[in-house]
Design a protein around this motif. Structure first.
Motif, short mmCIF file in Angstrom:
data_model
loop_
_atom_site.label_atom_id
_atom_site.label_comp_id
_atom_site.label_asym_id
_atom_site.label_seq_id
_atom_site.Cartn_x
_atom_site.Cartn_y
_atom_site.Cartn_z
N GLY A 30 0.79 -1.23 0.00
CA GLY A 30 0.00 0.00 0.00
C GLY A 30 0.82 1.27 0.00
N LEU A 31 2.15 1.18 0.03
CA LEU A 31 3.02 2.35 0.02
C LEU A 31 3.68 2.49 -1.35
CD1 LEU A 31 4.78 1.93 3.48
CD2 LEU A 31 2.89 3.45 2.93
N TRP A 32 3.81 3.73 -1.81
CA TRP A 32 4.43 4.01 -3.09
C TRP A 32 5.92 4.32 -2.91
CZ3 TRP A 32 2.40 3.55 -7.91
CH2 TRP A 32 1.01 3.45 -8.01
N TYR A 33 6.76 3.73 -3.76
CA TYR A 33 8.19 3.97 -3.73
C TYR A 33 8.65 4.39 -5.13
CZ TYR A 33 8.13 1.59 0.79
OH TYR A 33 7.86 1.25 2.08
N LEU A 34 9.54 5.37 -5.15
CA LEU A 34 10.13 5.84 -6.41
C LEU A 34 11.53 5.27 -6.53
CD1 LEU A 34 10.40 7.70 -8.91
CD2 LEU A 34 11.16 9.50 -7.34
N VAL A 35 11.82 4.65 -7.66
CA VAL A 35 13.17 4.19 -7.99
C VAL A 35 13.76 5.21 -8.95
CG1 VAL A 35 14.55 2.36 -9.02
CG2 VAL A 35 12.52 1.78 -7.65
N ALA A 36 14.86 5.85 -8.55
CA ALA A 36 15.41 6.93 -9.35
C ALA A 36 16.92 6.97 -9.23
CB ALA A 36 14.81 8.27 -8.91
N ARG A 37 17.55 7.53 -10.25
CA ARG A 37 19.00 7.74 -10.20
C ARG A 37 19.29 9.09 -9.56
NH1 ARG A 37 23.55 5.77 -12.06
NH2 ARG A 37 22.47 4.16 -13.26
N SER A 38 20.19 9.06 -8.59
CA SER A 38 20.68 10.28 -7.95
C SER A 38 22.19 10.25 -8.03
CB SER A 38 20.22 10.36 -6.49
OG SER A 38 20.78 11.50 -5.86
N GLY A 39 22.78 11.15 -8.82
CA GLY A 39 24.22 11.08 -9.04
C GLY A 39 24.56 9.86 -9.85
N ASP A 40 25.44 9.01 -9.31
CA ASP A 40 25.84 7.80 -10.05
C ASP A 40 25.22 6.53 -9.48
OD1 ASP A 40 27.16 7.76 -7.67
OD2 ASP A 40 29.15 7.32 -8.50
N GLN A 41 24.19 6.68 -8.61
CA GLN A 41 23.57 5.52 -7.99
C GLN A 41 22.05 5.53 -8.18
OE1 GLN A 41 25.01 5.74 -3.86
NE2 GLN A 41 26.30 3.96 -4.29
N VAL A 42 21.48 4.32 -8.28
CA VAL A 42 20.03 4.17 -8.32
C VAL A 42 19.56 3.91 -6.90
CG1 VAL A 42 18.10 2.85 -9.23
CG2 VAL A 42 20.09 3.29 -10.67
N ARG A 43 18.62 4.69 -6.41
CA ARG A 43 18.16 4.60 -5.04
C ARG A 43 16.64 4.50 -4.98
NH1 ARG A 43 22.17 5.93 -1.41
NH2 ARG A 43 24.04 6.95 -2.28
N THR A 44 16.13 4.23 -3.79
CA THR A 44 14.70 4.09 -3.57
C THR A 44 14.22 5.17 -2.61
OG1 THR A 44 14.88 1.70 -3.90
CG2 THR A 44 12.87 2.51 -2.85
N TYR A 45 13.10 5.82 -2.95
CA TYR A 45 12.55 6.90 -2.14
C TYR A 45 11.06 6.65 -1.90
CZ TYR A 45 16.79 9.20 -3.86
OH TYR A 45 18.09 9.50 -4.19
N ARG A 46 10.63 6.83 -0.65
CA ARG A 46 9.20 6.71 -0.36
C ARG A 46 8.51 7.99 -0.81
NH1 ARG A 46 6.78 5.00 5.48
NH2 ARG A 46 8.17 3.22 5.05
#
Length: 323
Positions: free
Chosen positions: A181-197
């Protein structure tokens, strides 16, 4: 079976364009020789299908040809009405669109499938979020989804758990995931791919700059790897405990699947009192103490010593307070 396979072959070419005989065989789990026979049968039936030889060859439908045949089986039609997530769709601003699509699909189904699909909607309801969780506002979700779809760079102000809690990030959004039920964004920040709520995004500003999403990025594979890494980070140590028969039942109901599985794997034969000794992973001393205290007098912590002392101190304080 063969009729269903012919329909699947036709729909694959209609949706994917040119495909080789080997690709079709792999997808339909048959031999290349079977594909040759199926293509010949479609030719005989008047389907405008042609093939080219060579390394870049393959089978392809004539431009503009589309079939109205869906090939939906009863089980497939029913599953479509179990697969919808009305809550997440509404959060994306697509609630009305999903409803309209279901109505159109229902109208296009044969009567017997329409009746069964209708009964599915009446008898089954999917509620994805977990228990005891207040809905979290996802104010910026539509903007995030738009950035994902249009490959647009965004600047966000994000609240995280460690200091400094509020940080600014420039992100290239690759995809969105709904987990419990929670949304997470997968995105590149700098040279790494990270996960953000997404609920922790405090502000979002789309930039005119666009980016190119890597063609080999697999969102599902990334998410599975992320979950495995996240679970490994949480479990930094182990605890040895004794559990009564009631404690074993409580542990199965109160602890996470990983802890329950570890308890089953390490369980020793019951002692003279009927208690079972197990070894389970823990996240931290503080977290583990709170988790074991939920089981009450049906658990005894044996190791590590720091955890045993923490549980004993808490029990002594409770005795003093309520004594």
């Amino acid at each position: 079976m063969r009729a269903s396979r012919l329909v699947s072959l036709l729909l694959l070419l209609q949706t994917r364009g040119r495909m080789t005989a080997q690709e079709l065989a792999d997808r339909l789990e048959v031999s290349v020789r079977t594909i040759y026979r199926d293509v010949e049968s479609l030719h005989t039936a008047g389907i405008p299908l042609y093939g080219d030889a060579g390394p870049k060859g393959g089978y392809q439908l004539l431009d503009g040809y589309r079939t109205r045949l869906t090939g939906l089986t009863t089980d497939e039609a029913e599953s479509l009405f179990l697969a919808g997530l009305p809550g997440p769709a509404a959060e994306l601003g697509l609630g009305a669109v999903v409803t309209a699509a279901q109505l159109k699909l229902m109208a296009a189904l044969p009567i017997e499938l329409r009746d069964r699909a209708g009964r599915i909607q009446e008898r089954f309801h999917l509620d994805a979020p977990t228990w005891y969780r207040d809905p979290q506002p996802v104010t910026h979700l539509p903007a995030v989804a738009d950035a994902v779809w249009n490959e647009r760079v965004v600047e966000v102000r994000y609240r995280r758990w460690k200091a400094p809690q509020e940080v600014d990030r420039r992100l290239e959004p690759y995809g969105l995931v709904v987990k419990a039920g929670l949304w997470y964004l997968v995105a590149r920040s700098g040279d790494q791919v990270r996960t953000y709520r997404v609920s922790q995004i405090l502000s979002l500003h789309p930039l005119p700059e666009r980016f190119t999403r890597p063609g080999d990025f697999d969102l599902a594979a990334y998410w599975q790897a992320y979950l495995a890494e996240f679970e490994a980070r949480l479990r930094w140590g182990e605890a040895v405990v004794r559990l009564s028969p009631q404690g074993m039942r409580l542990l199965a109901n109160l602890m996470t699947p990983g802890v329950v599985a570890a308890a089953k794997e390490t369980a020793q034969p019951p002692d003279d009192e009927g208690w079972t000794r197990v070894t389970v992973p823990i996240e931290s001393i503080e977290h583990a103490a709170g988790e074991f205290l939920r089981i009450g007098t049906d658990v005894e912590v044996l190791a590590p010593a720091e955890l045993r002392e923490r549980v004993a101190a808490t029990a002594a304080e409770l005795t003093r307070r309520y004594g």
